[in-house]
Scaffold this active site. Sequence first.
Site, mmCIF file in Angstrom:
data_model
loop_
_atom_site.group_PDB
_atom_site.id
_atom_site.type_symbol
_atom_site.label_atom_id
_atom_site.label_comp_id
_atom_site.label_asym_id
_atom_site.label_seq_id
_atom_site.Cartn_x
_atom_site.Cartn_y
_atom_site.Cartn_z
ATOM 1 N N HIS A 254 -7.343 2.098 -6.842
ATOM 2 C CA HIS A 254 -7.149 0.953 -5.968
ATOM 3 C C HIS A 254 -5.687 0.729 -5.605
ATOM 4 O O HIS A 254 -5.387 0.054 -4.625
ATOM 5 C CB HIS A 254 -7.708 -0.310 -6.631
ATOM 6 C CG HIS A 254 -7.596 -1.527 -5.777
ATOM 7 N ND1 HIS A 254 -6.571 -2.442 -5.904
ATOM 8 C CD2 HIS A 254 -8.351 -1.963 -4.738
ATOM 9 C CE1 HIS A 254 -6.735 -3.399 -5.000
ATOM 10 N NE2 HIS A 254 -7.796 -3.127 -4.285
ATOM 11 N N CYS A 255 -4.758 1.290 -6.380
ATOM 12 C CA CYS A 255 -3.346 0.937 -6.187
ATOM 13 C C CYS A 255 -2.594 1.868 -5.250
ATOM 14 O O CYS A 255 -2.154 1.475 -4.172
ATOM 15 C CB CYS A 255 -2.640 0.886 -7.545
ATOM 16 S SG CYS A 255 -3.192 -0.461 -8.610
ATOM 17 N N ILE A 256 -2.422 3.115 -5.652
ATOM 18 C CA ILE A 256 -1.489 3.992 -4.941
ATOM 19 C C ILE A 256 -1.918 4.306 -3.508
ATOM 20 O O ILE A 256 -1.078 4.366 -2.612
ATOM 21 C CB ILE A 256 -1.274 5.291 -5.742
ATOM 22 C CG1 ILE A 256 -0.832 4.950 -7.161
ATOM 23 C CG2 ILE A 256 -0.204 6.143 -5.095
ATOM 24 C CD1 ILE A 256 -0.623 6.162 -8.045
ATOM 25 N N ILE B 50 -3.429 2.362 -1.513
ATOM 26 C CA ILE B 50 -3.547 1.122 -0.735
ATOM 27 C C ILE B 50 -2.250 0.331 -0.655
ATOM 28 O O ILE B 50 -1.848 -0.128 0.418
ATOM 29 C CB ILE B 50 -4.664 0.245 -1.332
ATOM 30 C CG1 ILE B 50 -6.023 0.929 -1.105
ATOM 31 C CG2 ILE B 50 -4.669 -1.158 -0.743
ATOM 32 C CD1 ILE B 50 -7.182 0.217 -1.736
ATOM 33 N N ASP B 51 -1.574 0.168 -1.780
ATOM 34 C CA ASP B 51 -0.423 -0.729 -1.833
ATOM 35 C C ASP B 51 0.684 -0.410 -0.830
ATOM 36 O O ASP B 51 1.281 -1.327 -0.256
ATOM 37 C CB ASP B 51 0.152 -0.746 -3.249
ATOM 38 C CG ASP B 51 -0.822 -1.349 -4.248
ATOM 39 O OD1 ASP B 51 -1.877 -1.855 -3.806
ATOM 40 O OD2 ASP B 51 -0.545 -1.310 -5.457
#
Length: 460
Positions: free
Chosen positions: A290-292, A294-295
């Site tokens: 979910h992080c890399i 998307i952020d």
Amino acid sequence: MLDAMERPGGFTALAGAPSDCDALARGFQNRTAKVAVMGLGHVGLPLALAVAGAGFATIGLDTDAEKIGRLAVGESPMRQISGEALRVVQRLGRFEVAVDCAGLAAADAILICVPTPLGRHREPDLACVEAAARQIARHLRPSQLIVLESTTYPGTSREVVLPILEATGLTCGRDFFFAYSPEREDPGNAEFRTAGIPKVVGGADAASLHVALALYGAVVDRTVPVDSLETAEAVKLTENVFRAVNIALVNELKLVYGAMGIDVWKVIEAAGTKPFGYMPFWPGPGLGGHCIPIDPFYLTWKARAHGVSTRFVELAGEINTAMPHYVLDRLVQALDAGQQRGLKGSRILVLGLGYKRNLDDVRESPALRLMELLEARGATASYFDPLVPCVPNLPEHPGLAGRSSIGWSAAALRAHDAALIATDHDAVDYAMLVAESRLVVDTRNVCARLGLTGASIVKA
């Protein structure tokens, strides 16, 4: 500016703060306060258990009734969180769960850990954050601390969440307190427990920072105060953009060195022996989680609003997004060279569906994208993952929902024209994979790590 001062017994008061500021901070330090965690996913559940484990009465809230039902009977919905850890705090009476948000009114602190995905055009989607803020506003009362932990762009806390809370007529810094503290979970990494990871905290004002530090100081080993909400929000984006850019760099080096006949994994391993000025990152078939993936888009979106370009970050995104296509090209070349066939009509086994080793989380997994690309080129794509028995219903991959992992056997491996290692779970017999497969395309270098060799192994 409010000044800190010492009180007998080690309690730190805040001169000039609202009268209930010290009382709330003392309740956190004494662990007599009640804490609510909104969102019991890969971030919220470990946090809720850490808070309960620190001695707080904790309530976990989630809109997923099935998940709440499992948690209520002491069953963990996540592989990396043991059911026993959950049941320990339940037996102590420190952890309860609910779908109904009515319990928010009784909480002294409310921690927001809800998803922040991207919209159709890769713009920030704050629907879950705004919904959580509206739920809190319905139950907001004086002397509460609200903390947003969801990853987002700088300005979200002050420009989006705070106005929803203050629309109640209560004022931040006087009636209630508000802070931002970015999550730093690394799912599946047993080396770093939640309480052992330093916690960055930014407050809307000095009083809010004071009470937020009192809460987190009672839960984690170290707190890291910063000067504003916006700085705390930027910290999280910086951490993940750093990882995305460096992964893109080694993915590009994989292409460059591959064209030269040089093994990029051997290069990185040797370079990693340098004790200063270098940190190893490893290539792969694309970004997941979910992080890399998307952020960085949260940062580029906000940067455009300020008239600033993020060329470096966007280029990294392009490189990482192109990796599944590179993997497919390597597969096509290997099929043609070894079996004189193309992808159309070929049977390809994708090994590992989770986005990360030993994790059952398939969010943004490049393996799913690889399966779609394979079938778009006329191949038949199946998968094996000992941790993901069935593909969940994901809006971005509707055609894959409900598919099941194949059974693991020599006959099943021989029935495929190639096996494509997308995720290198430990619970896989790679020696059998290599022995029984006509072709193995390894995007994780796991075969070399295990000392497995053979003409049928191709790195991608």
